[in-house]
Design a protein around this motif. Structure first.
Motif, PDB file in Angstrom:
ATOM      1  N   UNK A 121     -35.818 184.878  14.821  1.00  0.00           N
ATOM      2  CA  UNK A 121     -36.334 183.882  15.761  1.00  0.00           C
ATOM      3  C   UNK A 121     -37.560 184.365  16.506  1.00  0.00           C
ATOM      4  N   UNK A 122     -37.440 185.470  17.212  1.00  0.00           N
ATOM      5  CA  UNK A 122     -38.540 185.905  18.063  1.00  0.00           C
ATOM      6  C   UNK A 122     -39.516 186.816  17.329  1.00  0.00           C
ATOM      7  N   UNK A 123     -39.069 187.514  16.306  1.00  0.00           N
ATOM      8  CA  UNK A 123     -39.978 188.353  15.534  1.00  0.00           C
ATOM      9  C   UNK A 123     -40.995 187.535  14.775  1.00  0.00           C
ATOM     10  N   UNK A 124     -40.548 186.393  14.233  1.00  0.00           N
ATOM     11  CA  UNK A 124     -41.466 185.507  13.511  1.00  0.00           C
ATOM     12  C   UNK A 124     -42.415 184.779  14.444  1.00  0.00           C
ATOM     13  N   UNK A 125     -42.078 184.720  15.732  1.00  0.00           N
ATOM     14  CA  UNK A 125     -42.918 184.026  16.706  1.00  0.00           C
ATOM     15  C   UNK A 125     -44.011 184.920  17.276  1.00  0.00           C
ATOM     16  N   UNK A 126     -43.954 186.214  17.018  1.00  0.00           N
ATOM     17  CA  UNK A 126     -44.958 187.137  17.545  1.00  0.00           C
ATOM     18  C   UNK A 126     -46.328 186.820  16.944  1.00  0.00           C
ATOM     19  N   UNK A 127     -47.369 186.983  17.746  1.00  0.00           N
ATOM     20  CA  UNK A 127     -48.728 186.686  17.290  1.00  0.00           C
ATOM     21  C   UNK A 127     -49.069 187.470  16.030  1.00  0.00           C
ATOM     22  N   UNK A 128     -48.664 188.735  15.977  1.00  0.00           N
ATOM     23  CA  UNK A 128     -49.026 189.585  14.846  1.00  0.00           C
ATOM     24  C   UNK A 128     -48.409 189.101  13.538  1.00  0.00           C
ATOM     25  N   UNK A 129     -47.365 188.288  13.603  1.00  0.00           N
ATOM     26  CA  UNK A 129     -46.742 187.738  12.391  1.00  0.00           C
ATOM     27  C   UNK A 129     -47.065 186.250  12.200  1.00  0.00           C
ATOM     28  N   UNK A 130     -46.995 185.489  13.273  1.00  0.00           N
ATOM     29  CA  UNK A 130     -47.207 184.043  13.185  1.00  0.00           C
ATOM     30  C   UNK A 130     -48.653 183.714  12.812  1.00  0.00           C
ATOM     31  N   UNK A 131     -49.605 184.380  13.449  1.00  0.00           N
ATOM     32  CA  UNK A 131     -51.026 184.076  13.214  1.00  0.00           C
ATOM     33  C   UNK A 131     -51.445 184.340  11.765  1.00  0.00           C
ATOM     34  N   UNK A 132     -51.114 185.512  11.173  1.00  0.00           N
ATOM     35  CA  UNK A 132     -51.510 185.707   9.771  1.00  0.00           C
ATOM     36  C   UNK A 132     -50.841 184.731   8.803  1.00  0.00           C
ATOM     37  N   UNK A 133     -49.589 184.360   9.070  1.00  0.00           N
ATOM     38  CA  UNK A 133     -48.933 183.415   8.158  1.00  0.00           C
ATOM     39  C   UNK A 133     -49.579 182.041   8.233  1.00  0.00           C
ATOM     40  N   UNK A 134     -49.978 181.614   9.429  1.00  0.00           N
ATOM     41  CA  UNK A 134     -50.681 180.330   9.566  1.00  0.00           C
ATOM     42  C   UNK A 134     -52.072 180.423   8.940  1.00  0.00           C
ATOM     43  N   UNK A 135     -52.762 181.538   9.146  1.00  0.00           N
ATOM     44  CA  UNK A 135     -54.106 181.730   8.605  1.00  0.00           C
ATOM     45  C   UNK A 135     -54.078 181.679   7.077  1.00  0.00           C
ATOM     46  N   UNK A 136     -53.112 182.358   6.479  1.00  0.00           N
ATOM     47  CA  UNK A 136     -53.026 182.406   5.019  1.00  0.00           C
ATOM     48  C   UNK A 136     -52.684 181.047   4.411  1.00  0.00           C
ATOM     49  N   UNK A 137     -52.120 180.144   5.199  1.00  0.00           N
ATOM     50  CA  UNK A 137     -51.784 178.820   4.679  1.00  0.00           C
ATOM     51  C   UNK A 137     -52.976 177.857   4.711  1.00  0.00           C
ATOM     52  N   UNK A 138     -54.075 178.273   5.316  1.00  0.00           N
ATOM     53  CA  UNK A 138     -55.272 177.424   5.375  1.00  0.00           C
ATOM     54  C   UNK A 138     -55.972 177.391   4.021  1.00  0.00           C
ATOM     55  N   UNK A 139     -56.688 176.298   3.721  1.00  0.00           N
ATOM     56  CA  UNK A 139     -57.489 176.259   2.491  1.00  0.00           C
ATOM     57  C   UNK A 139     -58.611 177.307   2.533  1.00  0.00           C
ATOM     58  N   UNK A 140     -59.050 177.706   1.357  1.00  0.00           N
ATOM     59  CA  UNK A 140     -60.042 178.776   1.247  1.00  0.00           C
ATOM     60  C   UNK A 140     -61.363 178.429   1.924  1.00  0.00           C
ATOM     61  N   UNK A 141     -61.822 177.184   1.797  1.00  0.00           N
ATOM     62  CA  UNK A 141     -63.108 176.806   2.411  1.00  0.00           C
ATOM     63  C   UNK A 141     -63.030 176.860   3.935  1.00  0.00           C
ATOM     64  N   UNK A 142     -61.858 176.679   4.469  1.00  0.00           N
ATOM     65  CA  UNK A 142     -61.679 176.750   5.918  1.00  0.00           C
ATOM     66  C   UNK A 142     -61.679 178.203   6.391  1.00  0.00           C
ATOM     67  N   UNK A 143     -60.993 179.068   5.656  1.00  0.00           N
ATOM     68  CA  UNK A 143     -60.974 180.492   6.018  1.00  0.00           C
ATOM     69  C   UNK A 143     -62.346 181.131   5.875  1.00  0.00           C
ATOM     70  N   UNK A 144     -63.179 180.590   4.986  1.00  0.00           N
ATOM     71  CA  UNK A 144     -64.490 181.176   4.729  1.00  0.00           C
ATOM     72  C   UNK A 144     -65.617 180.542   5.519  1.00  0.00           C
ATOM     73  N   UNK A 145     -65.299 179.821   6.583  1.00  0.00           N
ATOM     74  CA  UNK A 145     -66.339 179.168   7.389  1.00  0.00           C
ATOM     75  C   UNK A 145     -67.298 180.211   7.955  1.00  0.00           C
ATOM     76  N   UNK A 146     -68.589 179.861   7.999  1.00  0.00           N
ATOM     77  CA  UNK A 146     -69.626 180.807   8.403  1.00  0.00           C
ATOM     78  C   UNK A 146     -69.672 181.047   9.906  1.00  0.00           C
ATOM     79  N   UNK A 147     -69.467 179.993  10.682  1.00  0.00           N
ATOM     80  CA  UNK A 147     -69.537 180.166  12.136  1.00  0.00           C
ATOM     81  C   UNK A 147     -68.432 179.365  12.811  1.00  0.00           C
ATOM     82  N   UNK A 148     -68.315 179.538  14.106  1.00  0.00           N
ATOM     83  CA  UNK A 148     -67.202 178.942  14.841  1.00  0.00           C
ATOM     84  C   UNK A 148     -67.294 177.419  14.913  1.00  0.00           C
TER      85      UNK A 148
END
Length: 171
Positions: A121-148
């Motif tokens: 429950x709480x281990x999966x909610x930690x930023x160090x785990x939750x953020x990379x799992x959400x990031x990896x689920x994004x489409x490739x063109x979104x992860x490769x955006x050039x600027x903010x």
């Protein structure tokens, strides 16, 4: 008159919803359900609809994300900033880019390593785990955006399309 009401809602309600809501990332839905009820009530008051009216079309017409998508948006924006040196160093240190053992086609995409957690429950909610799992689920063109700015625009479009697809599936 509607613009004045929208500004007041953004000033007094939406800003409070967004304040520290990233701490609720990855937790069960019942932890964010109270925040979602507040957002739904504000949207209904702004549009002046009945309590029994379905909320998704109302939120869509206002271009508001549901609370869970707002949390994801903030987390993913923090990840982008951390990977591009625009965030605090401690956030950047929590993320590590995945480097495969042998060369693969996916080697050129920006995947993050998702660390293992000891508690579900709480281990999966930690930023160090939750953020990379959400990031990896994004489409490739979104992860490769050039600027903010490009990332921000594409991320909003992506999350709105996900929200709309969920709405259509439940009709």
């Amino acid at each position: 008159m509607l613009q004045v009401q929208q500004r007041l809602v953004h000033a007094f309600i939406t800003s409070r919803l967004d304040c520290c809501n990233a701490l609720l990332s990855g937790l069960p839905k019942n932890t964010t359900s109270h925040l979602q009820l507040i957002q739904n009530s504000a949207a209904r008051a702004l549009i002046r609809t009945r309590r029994r009216a379905h909320i998704t079309p109302i939120l869509t017409s206002l271009h508001w994300f549901p609370v869970s998508f707002r949390i994801d948006f903030i987390i993913l924006l923090l990840v982008f900033k951390a990977l591009h040196g625009l965030a605090s160093r401690y956030l950047s240190e929590m993320l590590s880019i995945h480097e495969p053992v042998r060369p693969l086609r996916s080697s050129f995409t920006l995947f993050l390593t998702v660390p293992k957690s000891r508690t579900k429950t709480f281990g999966d909610a930690a930023f160090s785990r939750f953020a990379p799992s959400r990031w990896d689920s994004l489409p490739e063109d979104l992860r490769g955006a050039e600027n903010i700015d490009i990332f921000n625009h594409r991320l909003k479009t992506h999350l709105f399309s996900l929200d709309f697809m969920l709405y259509v599936m439940f009709l």
